[in-house]
Design a protein around this motif. Sequence first.
Motif, PDB file in Angstrom:
ATOM      1  N   GLY A 102      -4.612 -14.444  84.683  1.00 39.09           N
ATOM      2  CA  GLY A 102      -4.697 -15.835  84.257  1.00 39.09           C
ATOM      3  C   GLY A 102      -4.578 -16.780  85.427  1.00 39.09           C
ATOM      4  N   PHE A 136      -5.256 -26.064  73.954  1.00 41.51           N
ATOM      5  CA  PHE A 136      -6.617 -26.106  74.486  1.00 41.51           C
ATOM      6  C   PHE A 136      -7.230 -24.709  74.459  1.00 41.51           C
ATOM      7  CE2 PHE A 136      -6.105 -30.232  76.629  1.00 41.51           C
ATOM      8  CZ  PHE A 136      -4.727 -30.316  76.704  1.00 41.51           C
ATOM      9  N   LEU A 187     -14.268 -23.118  84.762  1.00 39.10           N
ATOM     10  CA  LEU A 187     -13.661 -23.224  83.427  1.00 39.10           C
ATOM     11  C   LEU A 187     -14.286 -24.394  82.688  1.00 39.10           C
ATOM     12  CD1 LEU A 187     -11.416 -21.334  84.641  1.00 39.10           C
ATOM     13  CD2 LEU A 187      -9.868 -22.484  83.058  1.00 39.10           C
ATOM     14  N   PHE A 214      -9.667 -18.743  77.735  1.00 35.73           N
ATOM     15  CA  PHE A 214      -8.259 -19.047  77.986  1.00 35.73           C
ATOM     16  C   PHE A 214      -7.744 -20.040  76.956  1.00 35.73           C
ATOM     17  CE2 PHE A 214      -7.448 -16.968  81.952  1.00 35.73           C
ATOM     18  CZ  PHE A 214      -8.673 -16.917  82.596  1.00 35.73           C
ATOM     19  N   PHE A 239      -1.330 -21.652  80.920  1.00 38.38           N
ATOM     20  CA  PHE A 239      -2.467 -20.885  80.452  1.00 38.38           C
ATOM     21  C   PHE A 239      -2.027 -19.493  80.011  1.00 38.38           C
ATOM     22  CE2 PHE A 239      -6.282 -23.298  81.505  1.00 38.38           C
ATOM     23  CZ  PHE A 239      -5.763 -24.290  82.319  1.00 38.38           C
ATOM     24  N   GLY A 240      -2.715 -18.972  79.001  1.00 35.67           N
ATOM     25  CA  GLY A 240      -2.567 -17.571  78.683  1.00 35.67           C
ATOM     26  C   GLY A 240      -3.290 -16.730  79.720  1.00 35.67           C
ATOM     27  N   ALA A 241      -3.152 -15.427  79.608  1.00 41.82           N
ATOM     28  CA  ALA A 241      -3.764 -14.523  80.589  1.00 41.82           C
ATOM     29  C   ALA A 241      -5.263 -14.381  80.396  1.00 41.82           C
ATOM     30  CB  ALA A 241      -3.099 -13.152  80.516  1.00 41.82           C
ATOM     31  N   PHE A 278     -12.407 -28.687  85.512  1.00 42.23           N
ATOM     32  CA  PHE A 278     -12.371 -27.766  86.636  1.00 42.23           C
ATOM     33  C   PHE A 278     -13.653 -27.770  87.460  1.00 42.23           C
ATOM     34  CE2 PHE A 278      -8.485 -25.284  86.086  1.00 42.23           C
ATOM     35  CZ  PHE A 278      -8.089 -25.706  84.829  1.00 42.23           C
ATOM     36  N   TYR A 299      -0.028 -29.679  92.617  1.00 40.86           N
ATOM     37  CA  TYR A 299      -0.645 -30.797  91.935  1.00 40.86           C
ATOM     38  C   TYR A 299      -0.278 -32.082  92.663  1.00 40.86           C
ATOM     39  CZ  TYR A 299       3.804 -31.776  89.530  1.00 40.86           C
ATOM     40  OH  TYR A 299       5.106 -32.068  89.227  1.00 40.86           O
ATOM     41  N   SER A 326       0.129 -27.760  76.706  1.00 42.47           N
ATOM     42  CA  SER A 326       0.753 -28.743  77.586  1.00 42.47           C
ATOM     43  C   SER A 326       1.521 -29.778  76.788  1.00 42.47           C
ATOM     44  CB  SER A 326      -0.301 -29.446  78.448  1.00 42.47           C
ATOM     45  OG  SER A 326      -1.020 -30.392  77.689  1.00 42.47           O
ATOM     46  N   GLU A 327       2.445 -30.435  77.485  1.00 40.34           N
ATOM     47  CA  GLU A 327       3.186 -31.539  76.908  1.00 40.34           C
ATOM     48  C   GLU A 327       2.365 -32.804  77.116  1.00 40.34           C
ATOM     49  OE1 GLU A 327       6.570 -31.242  79.379  1.00 40.34           O
ATOM     50  OE2 GLU A 327       7.654 -29.928  78.021  1.00 40.34           O
ATOM     51  N   MET A 348       0.418 -27.561  82.515  1.00 37.70           N
ATOM     52  CA  MET A 348      -0.419 -26.884  81.540  1.00 37.70           C
ATOM     53  C   MET A 348      -0.259 -25.387  81.740  1.00 37.70           C
ATOM     54  SD  MET A 348      -4.517 -27.155  80.814  1.00 37.70           S
ATOM     55  CE  MET A 348      -4.463 -28.760  80.039  1.00 37.70           C
ATOM     56  N   TYR A 373       0.013 -30.295  73.148  1.00 35.34           N
ATOM     57  CA  TYR A 373      -1.436 -30.151  73.018  1.00 35.34           C
ATOM     58  C   TYR A 373      -1.826 -28.701  73.288  1.00 35.34           C
ATOM     59  CZ  TYR A 373      -2.095 -35.194  72.926  1.00 35.34           C
ATOM     60  OH  TYR A 373      -2.068 -36.510  72.579  1.00 35.34           O
ATOM     61  N   ASN A 398      -4.558 -35.133  78.298  1.00 35.31           N
ATOM     62  CA  ASN A 398      -4.233 -34.017  79.185  1.00 35.31           C
ATOM     63  C   ASN A 398      -5.334 -33.011  79.440  1.00 35.31           C
ATOM     64  OD1 ASN A 398      -1.829 -35.268  78.701  1.00 35.31           O
ATOM     65  ND2 ASN A 398      -0.641 -33.405  78.606  1.00 35.31           N
ATOM     66  N   TYR A 425      -5.314 -30.845  90.986  1.00 33.62           N
ATOM     67  CA  TYR A 425      -4.614 -29.569  90.865  1.00 33.62           C
ATOM     68  C   TYR A 425      -5.336 -28.480  91.659  1.00 33.62           C
ATOM     69  CZ  TYR A 425      -3.237 -32.070  86.603  1.00 33.62           C
ATOM     70  OH  TYR A 425      -2.812 -33.024  85.723  1.00 33.62           O
ATOM     71  N   ASN A 437       1.182 -33.744  82.010  1.00 29.10           N
ATOM     72  CA  ASN A 437       0.009 -32.874  82.099  1.00 29.10           C
ATOM     73  C   ASN A 437      -0.086 -32.170  83.429  1.00 29.10           C
ATOM     74  OD1 ASN A 437      -0.751 -35.016  83.643  1.00 29.10           O
ATOM     75  ND2 ASN A 437      -2.800 -35.190  82.809  1.00 29.10           N
ATOM     76  N   ASN A 438       1.015 -32.160  84.178  1.00 29.12           N
ATOM     77  CA  ASN A 438       1.059 -31.328  85.362  1.00 29.12           C
ATOM     78  C   ASN A 438       1.602 -29.953  85.030  1.00 29.12           C
ATOM     79  OD1 ASN A 438       0.208 -33.540  86.992  1.00 29.12           O
ATOM     80  ND2 ASN A 438       2.275 -34.333  86.850  1.00 29.12           N
ATOM     81  N   TYR A 449     -10.417 -22.922  76.805  1.00 26.70           N
ATOM     82  CA  TYR A 449     -11.407 -23.037  77.870  1.00 26.70           C
ATOM     83  C   TYR A 449     -12.217 -21.749  77.913  1.00 26.70           C
ATOM     84  CZ  TYR A 449      -9.089 -27.075  80.100  1.00 26.70           C
ATOM     85  OH  TYR A 449      -8.564 -28.317  80.388  1.00 26.70           O
TER      86      TYR A 449
END
Lengths: 114, 115
Positions: free
Chosen positions: A43, B35, B45, B91, B105-107, A105, A49, B95-96, B103, B33, A101, A34, B100-101, B37
Amino acid sequence: SQTIHQWPATLVQPVGSPLSLECTVEGTSNPNLYWYRQAAGRGLQLLFYSVGIGQISSEVPQNLSASRPQDRQFILSSKKLLLSDSGFYLCAWSVPSEAKNIQYFGAGTRLSVL
Amino acid sequence: AQKVTQAQTEISVVEKEDVTLDCVYETRDTTYYLFWYKQPPSGELVFLIRRNSFDEQNEISGRYSWNFQKSTSSFNFTITASQVVDSAVYFCALSEPYNNNDMRFGAGTRLTVKP
């Protein structure tokens, strides 16, 4: 163990110049890869990807492109940079066969376009 | 559509205070799911925790704890006895399981812990 490398760490480029950022993953095979961009104070935005060599999906139309010439190598490019391309670029990988998933990074590249 | 909201843009606390970072999510999936970070000043991250939608049990890891409430679509993160090294941007992401492509993210919430 798996590791991800990104370089360069920082880059200052003039408007209109080309760009090439590289990301490589070690210790795993056939990872999902990615490219994300993080604008200052914002964000993460998914740019591209890849689920395999030569397979690239673009999430956001822009003047950037991505390529995956080898299984564990992911390259972000531009022919002519714009001021708006400035930001923090992060590469990530995940295990595709795992339903967990988790994306892991790299350290990121801080790009300033002047 | 999936969406993650971190309403707190910035939080500042004094060392040893407890702090909670809020995360509210939206999804139409029953399986997903969540997460958290951490992004320290260096920029990378760092994965902290993953939670699946069928496991609402709260989790504690040292000074970190997570409160997953499906009824309110929230997945909040609490740091107990905060330390200066906790200063970072945090953060929350969603994701589903088999995509997993995607995902989201929040701000992010910038936490500053002052000595």
